[in-house]
Design a protein around this motif. Structure first.
Motif, PDB file in Angstrom:
ATOM      1  N   ASN A   1      25.635   7.227  -4.696  1.00 37.04           N
ATOM      2  CA  ASN A   1      25.796   5.844  -4.260  1.00 37.04           C
ATOM      3  C   ASN A   1      26.597   5.003  -5.241  1.00 37.04           C
ATOM      4  O   ASN A   1      26.519   3.782  -5.212  1.00 37.04           O
ATOM      5  CB  ASN A   1      24.422   5.213  -3.979  1.00 37.04           C
TER       6      ASN A   1
ATOM      7  N   ARG B   1       8.050   6.295 -17.739  1.00 32.84           N
ATOM      8  CA  ARG B   1       6.656   5.969 -18.060  1.00 32.84           C
ATOM      9  C   ARG B   1       5.781   7.206 -17.895  1.00 32.84           C
ATOM     10  O   ARG B   1       6.051   8.065 -17.073  1.00 32.84           O
ATOM     11  CB  ARG B   1       6.139   4.875 -17.124  1.00 32.84           C
TER      12      ARG B   1
ATOM     13  N   LEU C   1       1.492   8.650 -17.673  1.00 35.07           N
ATOM     14  CA  LEU C   1       0.212   8.202 -17.133  1.00 35.07           C
ATOM     15  C   LEU C   1      -0.710   7.651 -18.215  1.00 35.07           C
ATOM     16  O   LEU C   1      -1.574   6.827 -17.942  1.00 35.07           O
ATOM     17  CB  LEU C   1      -0.493   9.369 -16.419  1.00 35.07           C
TER      18      LEU C   1
ATOM     19  N   GLY D   1       4.318  10.327  -8.294  1.00 35.47           N
ATOM     20  CA  GLY D   1       5.023   9.093  -7.931  1.00 35.47           C
ATOM     21  C   GLY D   1       5.534   9.139  -6.504  1.00 35.47           C
ATOM     22  O   GLY D   1       5.538  10.207  -5.871  1.00 35.47           O
TER      23      GLY D   1
ATOM     24  N   THR E   1      12.816   7.981  -7.926  1.00 28.46           N
ATOM     25  CA  THR E   1      12.828   8.938  -9.037  1.00 28.46           C
ATOM     26  C   THR E   1      12.007  10.174  -8.663  1.00 28.46           C
ATOM     27  O   THR E   1      12.463  11.306  -8.826  1.00 28.46           O
ATOM     28  CB  THR E   1      12.244   8.292 -10.316  1.00 28.46           C
ATOM     29  N   ALA E   2      10.801   9.960  -8.168  1.00 26.27           N
ATOM     30  CA  ALA E   2       9.917  11.084  -7.835  1.00 26.27           C
ATOM     31  C   ALA E   2      10.525  11.962  -6.742  1.00 26.27           C
ATOM     32  O   ALA E   2      10.509  13.194  -6.848  1.00 26.27           O
ATOM     33  CB  ALA E   2       8.554  10.552  -7.393  1.00 26.27           C
TER      34      ALA E   2
ATOM     35  N   ARG F   1      -0.655   6.423  -2.803  1.00 27.12           N
ATOM     36  CA  ARG F   1      -0.827   5.765  -1.486  1.00 27.12           C
ATOM     37  C   ARG F   1      -0.491   6.768  -0.384  1.00 27.12           C
ATOM     38  O   ARG F   1      -0.254   7.939  -0.648  1.00 27.12           O
ATOM     39  CB  ARG F   1       0.110   4.569  -1.374  1.00 27.12           C
TER      40      ARG F   1
ATOM     41  N   ARG G   1       7.469   4.889  -1.431  1.00 30.13           N
ATOM     42  CA  ARG G   1       8.224   3.690  -1.778  1.00 30.13           C
ATOM     43  C   ARG G   1       9.731   3.979  -1.768  1.00 30.13           C
ATOM     44  O   ARG G   1      10.547   3.068  -1.701  1.00 30.13           O
ATOM     45  CB  ARG G   1       7.799   3.239  -3.180  1.00 30.13           C
TER      46      ARG G   1
ATOM     47  N   GLY H   1       7.292  10.697 -12.335  1.00 27.90           N
ATOM     48  CA  GLY H   1       8.308   9.914 -11.619  1.00 27.90           C
ATOM     49  C   GLY H   1       7.701   8.567 -11.255  1.00 27.90           C
ATOM     50  O   GLY H   1       7.826   8.104 -10.120  1.00 27.90           O
ATOM     51  N   ILE H   2       7.009   7.949 -12.226  1.00 26.06           N
ATOM     52  CA  ILE H   2       6.233   6.732 -11.918  1.00 26.06           C
ATOM     53  C   ILE H   2       6.891   5.472 -12.469  1.00 26.06           C
ATOM     54  O   ILE H   2       6.220   4.481 -12.734  1.00 26.06           O
ATOM     55  CB  ILE H   2       4.779   6.828 -12.418  1.00 26.06           C
ATOM     56  N   GLY H   3       8.190   5.511 -12.625  1.00 23.20           N
ATOM     57  CA  GLY H   3       8.876   4.294 -13.058  1.00 23.20           C
ATOM     58  C   GLY H   3       9.224   4.305 -14.534  1.00 23.20           C
ATOM     59  O   GLY H   3       9.071   5.328 -15.206  1.00 23.20           O
ATOM     60  N   HIS H   4       9.633   3.169 -14.997  1.00 23.27           N
ATOM     61  CA  HIS H   4      10.204   3.074 -16.330  1.00 23.27           C
ATOM     62  C   HIS H   4       9.706   1.843 -17.067  1.00 23.27           C
ATOM     63  O   HIS H   4       9.229   0.906 -16.444  1.00 23.27           O
ATOM     64  CB  HIS H   4      11.733   3.017 -16.216  1.00 23.27           C
TER      65      HIS H   4
ATOM     66  N   TYR I   1      16.464  -4.169  -9.350  1.00 20.86           N
ATOM     67  CA  TYR I   1      17.486  -3.330  -8.695  1.00 20.86           C
ATOM     68  C   TYR I   1      17.664  -1.988  -9.383  1.00 20.86           C
ATOM     69  O   TYR I   1      17.676  -0.956  -8.725  1.00 20.86           O
ATOM     70  CB  TYR I   1      18.819  -4.085  -8.620  1.00 20.86           C
ATOM     71  N   ARG I   2      17.893  -2.000 -10.695  1.00 18.24           N
ATOM     72  CA  ARG I   2      17.940  -0.790 -11.525  1.00 18.24           C
ATOM     73  C   ARG I   2      18.889   0.287 -10.986  1.00 18.24           C
ATOM     74  O   ARG I   2      18.574   1.467 -10.958  1.00 18.24           O
ATOM     75  CB  ARG I   2      16.532  -0.240 -11.713  1.00 18.24           C
TER      76      ARG I   2
HETATM   77  P1  NDP Z   1       9.515   2.728  -8.653  1.00 15.97           P
HETATM   78  O1  NDP Z   1       8.848   1.626  -9.374  1.00 15.97           O
HETATM   79  O2  NDP Z   1      10.381   2.442  -7.482  1.00 15.97           O
HETATM   80  O3  NDP Z   1       8.418   3.766  -8.155  1.00 15.97           O
HETATM   81  C1  NDP Z   1       7.386   4.210  -8.988  1.00 15.97           C
HETATM   82  C2  NDP Z   1       6.427   5.055  -8.166  1.00 15.97           C
HETATM   83  O4  NDP Z   1       5.403   5.557  -9.011  1.00 15.97           O
HETATM   84  C3  NDP Z   1       5.747   4.259  -7.057  1.00 15.97           C
HETATM   85  O5  NDP Z   1       5.633   5.046  -5.902  1.00 15.97           O
HETATM   86  C4  NDP Z   1       4.390   3.921  -7.659  1.00 15.97           C
HETATM   87  O6  NDP Z   1       3.374   3.870  -6.699  1.00 15.97           O
HETATM   88  C5  NDP Z   1       4.135   5.114  -8.561  1.00 15.97           C
HETATM   89  N1  NDP Z   1       3.347   4.772  -9.743  1.00 15.97           N
HETATM   90  C6  NDP Z   1       3.583   3.781 -10.652  1.00 15.97           C
HETATM   91  N2  NDP Z   1       2.653   3.800 -11.624  1.00 15.97           N
HETATM   92  C7  NDP Z   1       1.791   4.804 -11.318  1.00 15.97           C
HETATM   93  C8  NDP Z   1       0.638   5.303 -11.936  1.00 15.97           C
HETATM   94  N3  NDP Z   1       0.156   4.812 -13.076  1.00 15.97           N
HETATM   95  N4  NDP Z   1       0.008   6.356 -11.343  1.00 15.97           N
HETATM   96  C9  NDP Z   1       0.472   6.889 -10.208  1.00 15.97           C
HETATM   97  N5  NDP Z   1       1.604   6.456  -9.570  1.00 15.97           N
HETATM   98  C10 NDP Z   1       2.239   5.424 -10.115  1.00 15.97           C
HETATM   99  O7  NDP Z   1      10.295   3.555  -9.802  1.00 15.97           O
HETATM  100  P2  NDP Z   1      11.486   4.622  -9.655  1.00 15.97           P
HETATM  101  O8  NDP Z   1      11.699   5.097 -11.035  1.00 15.97           O
HETATM  102  O9  NDP Z   1      11.199   5.597  -8.619  1.00 15.97           O
HETATM  103  O10 NDP Z   1      12.719   3.763  -9.188  1.00 15.97           O
HETATM  104  C11 NDP Z   1      13.129   2.609  -9.941  1.00 15.97           C
HETATM  105  C12 NDP Z   1      14.368   2.000  -9.318  1.00 15.97           C
HETATM  106  O11 NDP Z   1      15.464   2.882  -9.516  1.00 15.97           O
HETATM  107  C13 NDP Z   1      14.254   1.768  -7.815  1.00 15.97           C
HETATM  108  O12 NDP Z   1      14.915   0.581  -7.513  1.00 15.97           O
HETATM  109  C14 NDP Z   1      14.957   2.957  -7.225  1.00 15.97           C
HETATM  110  O13 NDP Z   1      15.509   2.671  -5.965  1.00 15.97           O
HETATM  111  C15 NDP Z   1      16.034   3.222  -8.279  1.00 15.97           C
HETATM  112  N6  NDP Z   1      16.457   4.624  -8.272  1.00 15.97           N
HETATM  113  C16 NDP Z   1      17.523   4.937  -7.489  1.00 15.97           C
HETATM  114  C17 NDP Z   1      17.968   6.223  -7.409  1.00 15.97           C
HETATM  115  C18 NDP Z   1      19.138   6.492  -6.528  1.00 15.97           C
HETATM  116  O14 NDP Z   1      19.566   5.598  -5.837  1.00 15.97           O
HETATM  117  N7  NDP Z   1      19.678   7.683  -6.498  1.00 15.97           N
HETATM  118  C19 NDP Z   1      17.335   7.325  -8.164  1.00 15.97           C
HETATM  119  C20 NDP Z   1      16.179   6.883  -8.930  1.00 15.97           C
HETATM  120  C21 NDP Z   1      15.786   5.576  -8.976  1.00 15.97           C
HETATM  121  P3  NDP Z   1       3.308   2.672  -5.591  1.00 15.97           P
HETATM  122  O15 NDP Z   1       4.349   3.035  -4.575  1.00 15.97           O
HETATM  123  O16 NDP Z   1       1.921   2.743  -5.098  1.00 15.97           O
HETATM  124  O17 NDP Z   1       3.614   1.414  -6.363  1.00 15.97           O
END
Ligand code: NDP
Length: 308
Positions: free
Chosen positions: A48, A115, A117, A150, A154-155, A175, A179, A237-240, A282-283
């Motif tokens: 993208n 990040r 756990l 996640g 990312t996940a 859930r 997402r 894959g739980i974010g950053h 946005y990231r």
């Molecule tokens: P996100 O914040 O989007 O997603 C994190 C996921 O991890 C969510 O599903 C969240 O659950 C889950 N999570 C968070 N904390 C915990 C925890 N402690 N225990 C269990 N699960 C947890 O982060 P991403 O890194 O996936 O994405 C960040 C941004 O980067 C987004 O905007 C994404 O679109 C973008 N991105 C784009 C890509 C691309 O376009 N190719 C590739 C990678 C990332 P819940 O859903 O319940 O909140």
């Protein structure tokens, strides 16, 4: 020697800022950071980023951006910023090797890191089955079952990549709805090797005294039931979280530690922030690059207005 501009970070934000500043003949110094090229160097194909119709490898894209910055006269130094002095002018940045650099303007583009756990067992088994980067470590998991934690992009991206090696990939999500973007969600939900484990969290990473991951203890958050899932790898894959440690107490940060900016300006004159370090929403590579451009143009204007 006092620089016109120092840029911290070599992801799309930092390198775009460098390209603009170097073309304006500001001779910027770029500090490469912990992961030269940033997070994109540990992803696979980027589909993208505009201009690459058939996608491009993350490492390759960052290599092109770096060469473009070098071409116009950017200096690079390896290391990370460990402390800053924004109280006096010029601004002072101390790097991990102890060297101190002075600059009239600073662009912070230090990005964000995966990040974890926060479980003790997760920490103990890091590199022994626990990983924050599927593209770095995925190939070690041939023909064995693995899990990705996640439900975001990312996940799902990590899970799809791991299907190249693993016998089976479980996505454990807290859930019952992903997402991730629609296209990524559709891909994982229809993939023969991927199985979703909904409404579940990891309670413990098990090693059965073998000093390598053998299973995960899961808890279903709806029923409260515990279960064991045999896997040899767990990928996060739980974010950053933003890389803002050296700036605490020096710049305004929000509750999650992101630098608060107004169109890349921070609360300190001459200090700008671009990319993921100031963007919890946005990231994207393209938005990071866009904000790097904005920061460089703003810094350029600041230098002009202050007669540098
Ligand atoms: P996100 O914040 O989007 O997603 C994190 C996921 O991890 C969510 O599903 C969240 O659950 C889950 N999570 C968070 N904390 C915990 C925890 N402690 N225990 C269990 N699960 C947890 O982060 P991403 O890194 O996936 O994405 C960040 C941004 O980067 C987004 O905007 C994404 O679109 C973008 N991105 C784009 C890509 C691309 O376009 N190719 C590739 C990678 C990332 P819940 O859903 O319940 O909140």
């Amino acid at each position: 020697m006092t620089r016109n501009m120092i840029i911290l970070g070599t992801g799309p934000a930092g390198l775009t800022a460098a390209i603009y500043a170097a073309r304006a003949r500001l001779e910027p110094l770029v500090v490469e950071g912990m992961q030269p090229g940033g997070q994109l160097t540990s992803t696979t194909d980027i589909e993208n980023y505009p201009g690459f119709e058939n996608g491009i490898g993350g490492f390759e894209l960052m290599d092109i951006m770096k060469r473009q910055a070098v071409r116009f006269g950017t200096d690079f130094v390896s290391g990370t910023a460990v402390s800053v002095d924004f109280k006096n002018r010029p601004l002072r940045i101390t790097l991990s090797d102890g060297s101190v650099h002075e600059t009239e303007t600073l662009i912070i583009a230090t990005g964000a890191s995966a990040r974890y756990l926060g479980l003790e067992s997760e920490q103990k088994l890091m590199g022994k089955g626990v990983s924050g980067c599927a593209t770095c470590d995925g190939a070690f998991f041939r023909d064995v079952p693995v899990a990705v934690i996640g439900g975001g992009d990312t996940a799902t991206e990590e899970a799809l990549f791991l299907t190249r090696f693993a016998s089976k990939v479980y996505i454990i999500h807290r859930r019952d709805q992903l997402r991730a973007s629609r296209i990524m969600a559709d891909r994982v939900l229809s993939h023969a090797k991927i199985e979703m484990v909904w409404n579940s969290v990891v309670e413990d990473v098990l090693d059965v005294a073998q000093d390598k991951v053998t299973a995960l203890r899961l808890k279903n958050v709806k029923t409260g039931a515990s279960s064991e899932l045999p896997v040899e790898g767990m990928f996060l894959g739980i974010g950053h979280q933003p890389n803002t440690e050296p700036f605490k107490g020096h710049l305004k940060l929000n509750e999650q530690g992101y630098i608060i900016t107004q169109e890349t300006s921070t609360d300190i004159e001459g200090v700008y922030a671009a990319g993921d370090v100031q963007d919890p929403h946005y990231r994207q590579a393209v938005t990071a690059a866009g904000s790097g451009c904005m920061a460089a143009l703003k810094a350029e204007r600041y230098l002009e207005e202050h007669g540098f």
